[in-house]
Write a protein that holds these residues in place. Structure first.
Motif, mmCIF file in Angstrom:
data_model
loop_
_atom_site.group_PDB
_atom_site.id
_atom_site.type_symbol
_atom_site.label_atom_id
_atom_site.label_comp_id
_atom_site.label_asym_id
_atom_site.label_seq_id
_atom_site.Cartn_x
_atom_site.Cartn_y
_atom_site.Cartn_z
ATOM 1 N N GLN A 107 0.812 -1.216 0.000
ATOM 2 C CA GLN A 107 0.000 0.000 0.000
ATOM 3 C C GLN A 107 0.846 1.267 0.000
ATOM 4 O OE1 GLN A 107 -2.627 -0.445 3.344
ATOM 5 N NE2 GLN A 107 -3.597 -2.254 2.489
ATOM 6 N N THR A 108 2.172 1.135 -0.015
ATOM 7 C CA THR A 108 3.041 2.311 0.001
ATOM 8 C C THR A 108 3.132 2.933 -1.383
ATOM 9 O OG1 THR A 108 5.036 1.017 -0.440
ATOM 10 C CG2 THR A 108 4.429 1.336 1.888
ATOM 11 N N ASP A 109 3.542 4.197 -1.420
ATOM 12 C CA ASP A 109 3.702 4.901 -2.695
ATOM 13 C C ASP A 109 4.758 4.237 -3.574
ATOM 14 O OD1 ASP A 109 1.771 6.782 -2.133
ATOM 15 O OD2 ASP A 109 3.196 8.226 -1.282
ATOM 16 N N ALA A 110 5.823 3.744 -2.961
ATOM 17 C CA ALA A 110 6.891 3.108 -3.744
ATOM 18 C C ALA A 110 6.364 1.924 -4.542
ATOM 19 C CB ALA A 110 8.027 2.665 -2.819
ATOM 20 N N VAL A 111 5.521 1.129 -3.938
ATOM 21 C CA VAL A 111 4.966 -0.038 -4.628
ATOM 22 C C VAL A 111 3.855 0.387 -5.579
ATOM 23 C CG1 VAL A 111 3.816 -2.262 -4.312
ATOM 24 C CG2 VAL A 111 5.635 -1.571 -2.748
ATOM 25 N N ARG A 113 5.520 1.387 -8.654
ATOM 26 C CA ARG A 113 6.252 0.293 -9.291
ATOM 27 C C ARG A 113 5.510 -1.020 -9.035
ATOM 28 N NH1 ARG A 113 9.174 3.467 -6.322
ATOM 29 N NH2 ARG A 113 10.719 4.806 -7.263
ATOM 30 N N PRO A 114 4.440 -1.275 -9.781
ATOM 31 C CA PRO A 114 3.605 -2.458 -9.513
ATOM 32 C C PRO A 114 4.365 -3.782 -9.655
ATOM 33 C CG PRO A 114 2.606 -1.059 -11.197
ATOM 34 C CD PRO A 114 3.911 -0.449 -10.837
ATOM 35 N N TRP A 115 5.471 -3.802 -10.374
ATOM 36 C CA TRP A 115 6.239 -5.043 -10.529
ATOM 37 C C TRP A 115 6.802 -5.519 -9.191
ATOM 38 C CZ3 TRP A 115 11.295 -4.903 -9.042
ATOM 39 C CH2 TRP A 115 11.908 -3.652 -8.951
ATOM 40 N N LEU A 116 6.929 -4.609 -8.214
ATOM 41 C CA LEU A 116 7.425 -4.999 -6.893
ATOM 42 C C LEU A 116 6.491 -5.986 -6.198
ATOM 43 C CD1 LEU A 116 8.809 -1.611 -5.508
ATOM 44 C CD2 LEU A 116 10.123 -3.645 -6.136
ATOM 45 N N ARG A 117 5.213 -5.974 -6.579
ATOM 46 C CA ARG A 117 4.251 -6.910 -5.962
ATOM 47 C C ARG A 117 4.631 -8.365 -6.208
ATOM 48 N NH1 ARG A 117 0.378 -2.787 -7.218
ATOM 49 N NH2 ARG A 117 -0.473 -2.018 -5.263
ATOM 50 N N TYR A 118 5.363 -8.618 -7.283
ATOM 51 C CA TYR A 118 5.765 -9.996 -7.583
ATOM 52 C C TYR A 118 6.779 -10.515 -6.567
ATOM 53 C CZ TYR A 118 3.353 -9.474 -11.992
ATOM 54 O OH TYR A 118 2.390 -9.272 -12.949
ATOM 55 N N LEU A 119 7.436 -9.626 -5.837
ATOM 56 C CA LEU A 119 8.382 -10.039 -4.804
ATOM 57 C C LEU A 119 7.694 -10.199 -3.456
ATOM 58 C CD1 LEU A 119 11.310 -7.595 -5.624
ATOM 59 C CD2 LEU A 119 11.000 -9.926 -6.432
#
Length: 178
Positions: free
Chosen positions: A163-167, A170-176
């Motif tokens: 739910q942070t601005d960084a994620v 950068r939606p690709w971070l959700r895969y991690l």
């Protein structure tokens, strides 16, 4: 009174199949699997670190336990050229994987690394003398289950990180995560 029922609808072997994931039980089960698997790897890593410190040596396993297995070319290369990498990554990697799973932080990344280790342990083992279905295979399946069902989103830090601005940017971070 409204019940929030989640259903998984799919096609399996040419037939329509539907599974109900009613109530909180699926979430509780995912948390349980994540915590148990995390504790398993945390204690394995800590055991190696406490017993060997920085002197853990994987060379014997890399060369001899895996000889003749499908992963032998990879393990032989590491044993002969870069044994320092598995010597560091096995105990400290197990520790990091365990912590990631317990706290639900970068859960998919942690579980993917755990799955890689379990792949090598399973296919590099001692010729399935303990049977085709053994603890290494079950560990591999646990890690894959954690990846598929994004177990870090249930009572884990990943639920907040997503739910942070960084994620968000950068939606690709959700895969991690998850």
């Amino acid at each position: 009174m409204s019940t929030n029922t989640m259903r998984l609808d799919t096609r399996l072997f040419g037939r329509e199949v539907s599974y109900g994931l009613d109530g909180p039980w699926a979430s509780y089960w995912l948390v349980f699997l994540r915590l148990i698997t995390g504790w398993w790897f945390l204690s394995a890593g800590l055991g190696k670190i406490v017993e060997y410190g920085l002197l853990y040596d994987a060379e014997g396993w890399l060369l001899h336990a895996t000889e003749g297995s499908i992963v032998y070319p990879v393990t032989e290369w590491f044993a002969l050229n870069a044994v320092i990498i598995p010597n560091f990554m096995v105990p400290w990697g197990q520790l990091a994987i365990g912590l990631g799973l317990i706290f639900g932080c970068l859960t998919r990344l942690a579980a993917a690394n755990g799955a890689i280790l379990m792949f090598f342990f399973y296919f590099g083992g001692t010729g399935w003398e303990n049977g085709f279905v053994n603890g290494d295979l079950l560990g591999l399946l646990l890690f894959l289950t954690i990846i598929v069902f994004a177990a870090g989103r249930v009572w884990g830090i990943d639920a907040y990180l997503e739910q942070t601005d960084a994620v968000e940017k950068r939606p690709w971070l959700r895969y991690l995560m998850g």
